[in-house]
Scaffold this motif. Structure first.
Motif, PDB file in Angstrom:
ATOM      1  N   MET A 142       9.118   8.358 -36.639  1.00  0.00           N
ATOM      2  CA  MET A 142       7.826   7.764 -36.953  1.00  0.00           C
ATOM      3  C   MET A 142       7.878   7.164 -38.355  1.00  0.00           C
ATOM      4  SD  MET A 142       4.000   9.421 -36.699  1.00  0.00           S
ATOM      5  CE  MET A 142       4.122   9.550 -34.914  1.00  0.00           C
ATOM      6  N   LYS A 143       7.521   5.886 -38.451  1.00  0.00           N
ATOM      7  CA  LYS A 143       7.624   5.193 -39.737  1.00  0.00           C
ATOM      8  C   LYS A 143       6.271   4.906 -40.381  1.00  0.00           C
ATOM      9  CE  LYS A 143      11.966   2.870 -38.539  1.00  0.00           C
ATOM     10  NZ  LYS A 143      12.632   1.558 -38.378  1.00  0.00           N
ATOM     11  N   THR A 144       5.263   4.612 -39.566  1.00  0.00           N
ATOM     12  CA  THR A 144       3.982   4.158 -40.121  1.00  0.00           C
ATOM     13  C   THR A 144       2.815   4.814 -39.405  1.00  0.00           C
ATOM     14  OG1 THR A 144       4.988   2.001 -40.592  1.00  0.00           O
ATOM     15  CG2 THR A 144       2.585   2.123 -40.680  1.00  0.00           C
ATOM     16  N   ILE A 145       1.830   5.271 -40.195  1.00  0.00           N
ATOM     17  CA  ILE A 145       0.593   5.842 -39.658  1.00  0.00           C
ATOM     18  C   ILE A 145      -0.575   5.095 -40.274  1.00  0.00           C
ATOM     19  CG2 ILE A 145      -0.886   7.896 -39.592  1.00  0.00           C
ATOM     20  CD1 ILE A 145       1.659   9.596 -39.626  1.00  0.00           C
ATOM     21  N   LEU A 146      -1.552   4.751 -39.458  1.00  0.00           N
ATOM     22  CA  LEU A 146      -2.771   4.090 -39.922  1.00  0.00           C
ATOM     23  C   LEU A 146      -3.944   5.042 -39.773  1.00  0.00           C
ATOM     24  CD1 LEU A 146      -4.331   1.579 -40.879  1.00  0.00           C
ATOM     25  CD2 LEU A 146      -4.500   0.872 -38.481  1.00  0.00           C
ATOM     26  N   TYR A 147      -4.676   5.246 -40.880  1.00  0.00           N
ATOM     27  CA  TYR A 147      -5.840   6.135 -40.863  1.00  0.00           C
ATOM     28  C   TYR A 147      -7.077   5.338 -41.252  1.00  0.00           C
ATOM     29  CZ  TYR A 147      -9.216   9.508 -42.662  1.00  0.00           C
ATOM     30  OH  TYR A 147     -10.380  10.198 -42.927  1.00  0.00           O
ATOM     31  N   ALA A 148      -8.140   5.443 -40.464  1.00  0.00           N
ATOM     32  CA  ALA A 148      -9.388   4.722 -40.720  1.00  0.00           C
ATOM     33  C   ALA A 148     -10.420   5.666 -41.320  1.00  0.00           C
ATOM     34  CB  ALA A 148      -9.924   4.106 -39.428  1.00  0.00           C
ATOM     35  N   THR A 149     -11.083   5.232 -42.386  1.00  0.00           N
ATOM     36  CA  THR A 149     -12.051   6.077 -43.071  1.00  0.00           C
ATOM     37  C   THR A 149     -13.335   5.322 -43.375  1.00  0.00           C
ATOM     38  OG1 THR A 149     -12.450   7.429 -45.045  1.00  0.00           O
ATOM     39  CG2 THR A 149     -11.053   5.494 -45.333  1.00  0.00           C
ATOM     40  N   ASP A 150     -14.449   6.061 -43.421  1.00  0.00           N
ATOM     41  CA  ASP A 150     -15.704   5.471 -43.879  1.00  0.00           C
ATOM     42  C   ASP A 150     -16.027   5.927 -45.304  1.00  0.00           C
ATOM     43  OD1 ASP A 150     -16.353   8.081 -43.391  1.00  0.00           O
ATOM     44  OD2 ASP A 150     -18.018   7.665 -42.031  1.00  0.00           O
ATOM     45  N   CYS A 151     -15.089   6.648 -45.921  1.00  0.00           N
ATOM     46  CA  CYS A 151     -15.191   7.060 -47.332  1.00  0.00           C
ATOM     47  C   CYS A 151     -16.431   7.911 -47.610  1.00  0.00           C
ATOM     48  CB  CYS A 151     -15.174   5.842 -48.256  1.00  0.00           C
ATOM     49  SG  CYS A 151     -13.610   4.957 -48.279  1.00  0.00           S
ATOM     50  N   VAL A 156     -10.952 -10.704 -43.603  1.00  0.00           N
ATOM     51  CA  VAL A 156     -10.483 -10.530 -44.973  1.00  0.00           C
ATOM     52  C   VAL A 156      -9.829  -9.173 -45.095  1.00  0.00           C
ATOM     53  CG1 VAL A 156     -11.161 -10.405 -47.395  1.00  0.00           C
ATOM     54  CG2 VAL A 156     -12.347 -11.977 -45.839  1.00  0.00           C
ATOM     55  N   ILE A 157      -8.525  -9.127 -45.411  1.00  0.00           N
ATOM     56  CA  ILE A 157      -7.792  -7.879 -45.544  1.00  0.00           C
ATOM     57  C   ILE A 157      -7.204  -7.811 -46.944  1.00  0.00           C
ATOM     58  CG2 ILE A 157      -5.846  -6.510 -44.695  1.00  0.00           C
ATOM     59  CD1 ILE A 157      -6.200  -7.762 -42.007  1.00  0.00           C
ATOM     60  N   PHE A 158      -7.399  -6.667 -47.594  1.00  0.00           N
ATOM     61  CA  PHE A 158      -6.825  -6.461 -48.922  1.00  0.00           C
ATOM     62  C   PHE A 158      -5.942  -5.241 -48.882  1.00  0.00           C
ATOM     63  CE2 PHE A 158      -6.765  -4.332 -53.004  1.00  0.00           C
ATOM     64  CZ  PHE A 158      -6.470  -5.366 -53.872  1.00  0.00           C
ATOM     65  N   ALA A 159      -4.758  -5.340 -49.415  1.00  0.00           N
ATOM     66  CA  ALA A 159      -3.872  -4.199 -49.490  1.00  0.00           C
ATOM     67  C   ALA A 159      -3.173  -4.184 -50.832  1.00  0.00           C
ATOM     68  CB  ALA A 159      -2.827  -4.256 -48.365  1.00  0.00           C
ATOM     69  N   TYR A 160      -2.889  -2.973 -51.320  1.00  0.00           N
ATOM     70  CA  TYR A 160      -2.137  -2.867 -52.569  1.00  0.00           C
ATOM     71  C   TYR A 160      -1.313  -1.597 -52.556  1.00  0.00           C
ATOM     72  CZ  TYR A 160      -5.339   0.669 -54.310  1.00  0.00           C
ATOM     73  OH  TYR A 160      -6.071   1.819 -54.470  1.00  0.00           O
ATOM     74  N   ILE A 209      -9.605  -2.334 -36.793  1.00  0.00           N
ATOM     75  CA  ILE A 209      -8.478  -1.402 -36.664  1.00  0.00           C
ATOM     76  C   ILE A 209      -7.448  -1.973 -35.696  1.00  0.00           C
ATOM     77  CG2 ILE A 209      -7.775   0.888 -35.866  1.00  0.00           C
ATOM     78  CD1 ILE A 209     -10.519   1.897 -36.790  1.00  0.00           C
ATOM     79  N   GLN A 210      -7.935  -2.537 -34.611  1.00  0.00           N
ATOM     80  CA  GLN A 210      -7.033  -3.121 -33.616  1.00  0.00           C
ATOM     81  C   GLN A 210      -6.221  -4.259 -34.217  1.00  0.00           C
ATOM     82  OE1 GLN A 210      -6.452  -2.508 -30.039  1.00  0.00           O
ATOM     83  NE2 GLN A 210      -4.765  -3.761 -30.803  1.00  0.00           N
ATOM     84  N   ARG A 211      -6.883  -5.145 -34.942  1.00  0.00           N
ATOM     85  CA  ARG A 211      -6.199  -6.305 -35.520  1.00  0.00           C
ATOM     86  C   ARG A 211      -5.202  -5.883 -36.595  1.00  0.00           C
ATOM     87  NH1 ARG A 211      -8.137 -11.335 -34.336  1.00  0.00           N
ATOM     88  NH2 ARG A 211     -10.069 -11.430 -33.141  1.00  0.00           N
ATOM     89  N   LEU A 212      -5.596  -4.921 -37.435  1.00  0.00           N
ATOM     90  CA  LEU A 212      -4.668  -4.439 -38.452  1.00  0.00           C
ATOM     91  C   LEU A 212      -3.484  -3.729 -37.797  1.00  0.00           C
ATOM     92  CD1 LEU A 212      -4.005  -4.167 -41.427  1.00  0.00           C
ATOM     93  CD2 LEU A 212      -5.408  -2.094 -41.504  1.00  0.00           C
ATOM     94  N   SER A 213      -3.736  -3.050 -36.701  1.00  0.00           N
ATOM     95  CA  SER A 213      -2.652  -2.406 -35.957  1.00  0.00           C
ATOM     96  C   SER A 213      -1.664  -3.439 -35.428  1.00  0.00           C
ATOM     97  CB  SER A 213      -3.210  -1.576 -34.798  1.00  0.00           C
ATOM     98  OG  SER A 213      -3.993  -0.505 -35.272  1.00  0.00           O
ATOM     99  N   ASN A 214      -2.166  -4.584 -35.027  1.00  0.00           N
ATOM    100  CA  ASN A 214      -1.287  -5.650 -34.555  1.00  0.00           C
ATOM    101  C   ASN A 214      -0.402  -6.178 -35.681  1.00  0.00           C
ATOM    102  OD1 ASN A 214      -2.324  -5.519 -31.964  1.00  0.00           O
ATOM    103  ND2 ASN A 214      -3.811  -7.157 -32.280  1.00  0.00           N
ATOM    104  N   VAL A 215      -0.892  -6.068 -36.904  1.00  0.00           N
ATOM    105  CA  VAL A 215      -0.109  -6.512 -38.061  1.00  0.00           C
ATOM    106  C   VAL A 215       0.905  -5.446 -38.469  1.00  0.00           C
ATOM    107  CG1 VAL A 215      -0.206  -7.193 -40.492  1.00  0.00           C
ATOM    108  CG2 VAL A 215      -1.985  -7.976 -38.908  1.00  0.00           C
ATOM    109  N   LEU A 216       0.426  -4.196 -38.623  1.00  0.00           N
ATOM    110  CA  LEU A 216       1.269  -3.118 -39.131  1.00  0.00           C
ATOM    111  C   LEU A 216       2.168  -2.501 -38.061  1.00  0.00           C
ATOM    112  CD1 LEU A 216      -1.345  -1.203 -41.336  1.00  0.00           C
ATOM    113  CD2 LEU A 216       0.384  -2.847 -42.102  1.00  0.00           C
ATOM    114  N   MET A 217       1.721  -2.570 -36.819  1.00  0.00           N
ATOM    115  CA  MET A 217       2.422  -1.924 -35.699  1.00  0.00           C
ATOM    116  C   MET A 217       2.696  -0.452 -36.012  1.00  0.00           C
ATOM    117  SD  MET A 217       2.429  -4.374 -33.603  1.00  0.00           S
ATOM    118  CE  MET A 217       3.522  -3.958 -32.271  1.00  0.00           C
ATOM    119  N   PRO A 218       1.670   0.337 -36.312  1.00  0.00           N
ATOM    120  CA  PRO A 218       1.891   1.745 -36.651  1.00  0.00           C
ATOM    121  C   PRO A 218       2.335   2.542 -35.425  1.00  0.00           C
ATOM    122  CG  PRO A 218      -0.444   1.333 -36.388  1.00  0.00           C
ATOM    123  CD  PRO A 218       0.239  -0.004 -36.297  1.00  0.00           C
TER     124      PRO A 218
END
Length: 296
Positions: free
Chosen positions: A1-10, A292-296, A97-106
């Protein structure tokens, strides 16, 4: 397993699941990506600032919100293993989440479990249902307040499908870093087909496909499939319940339609790992997004 995506509402409801996702990713030696989706509110005509400027300011605020949420709640851990954060402006959390998953392929997507006593039910309940229809990755739903300790026992509910074997191969990859026991369970009604014979045949097929050593097999008779499965989860002190979402209408399959997943989610106190046939088959090609996606 290389990548995990976690969704939060903070929110405070998400603190425990954030820690769970972080520690889970650490054991799996996987990169953790954290996404926060927000909606830009309607702007009154009398506003003194241009919409573009207001959107930019809000995006900066949300970016700082996610960063602080991680740093404060993960404390020293955040410095030891940094995470990547994504901030998305969108009216749909599940689609984002679906669209970001298509980018990251977690390899795995994690969300918190709904809470009937807060607005979290709207956040995670609807997200889980929508994602089960579209997501191509396994989905791990973590209960509110879940304190991560370790994963020693995983119960997997089977109905002897070929897709169960493929799911269990993926599950073995998840269980391996924890050296966790996988208990393959089939719950049946007494008037159904010979479950033990079918389980033996399924066991033989599975063991030809995986060499993971810590797997046991059990058949359980119960007048109610759902309550029978939940009783086994409690009896075995399982740390995770895993299952394959199914769409057809027979036997154990009824339990794993997404509407019935909701019933289990409301009664279970351990993480729920859901595979679907899309998460097992080959993944689709990247689909571009205008969000609009921001990552750092």
């Amino acid at each position: 397993m290389k990548t995990i995506l976690y969704a939060t509402d903070c929110t405070v409801n998400d603190i425990a699941s954030l820690k769970y996702a972080y520690r889970f990713s650490t054991i799996m030696k996987a990169d953790l990506h954290i996404v926060h989706v927000y909606e830009f509110p309607p702007i009154a005509n009398a506003t003194l600032h241009a919409p573009g400027l207001l959107k930019k300011r809000m995006h900066i605020e949300k970016t700082k919100l996610v960063e602080n949420f991680c740093k404060v709640n993960l404390k020293h851990e955040f410095q030891q293993k940094p995470v990547t954060t994504h901030v998305i402006e969108s009216g749909s959390v599940s689609e984002s989440i679906q669209r970001l998953s298509n980018v990251l392929m977690p390899d795995l997507v994690i969300i918190g479990m709904k809470d009937h006593h807060s607005t979290r039910e709207f956040f995670s309940g609807n997200i889980a249902n929508a994602l089960l229809d579209t997501i191509e990755m396994p989905l791990l739903i973590v209960p509110n307040g879940m304190i991560y300790n370790t994963i020693s026992t995983i119960v997997y509910a089977t109905d002897f499908e070929e897709y169960d074997i493929l799911s269990l191969q993926k599950l073995a990859e998840i269980a391996s870093p924890f050296s966790a026991l996988i208990e393959v369970i089939h719950v049946y009604k007494t008037d159904e087909r010979p479950a033990k014979v079918l389980m033996e045949a399924f066991k033989k097929r599975l063991l030809q496909k995986t060499s993971y050593p810590e797997i046991t097999f059990k058949t359980i008779a119960s007048t109610n499939i759902k309550s029978g499965l939940l009783s086994i989860v409690n009896w075995e002190n399982a740390n995770v319940l895993a299952m394959l979402e199914r769409k057809h209408d027979w036997n154990l399959a009824n339990l794993f339609h997404k509407d019935l997943v909701k019933e289990i989610e409301s009664e279970i106190s351990i993480p729920l790992l859901v595979f679907n046939k899309r998460s097992i088959e080959s993944k689709k090609a990247f689909v571009p997004t205008n969000e609009v996606i921001f990552a750092y």
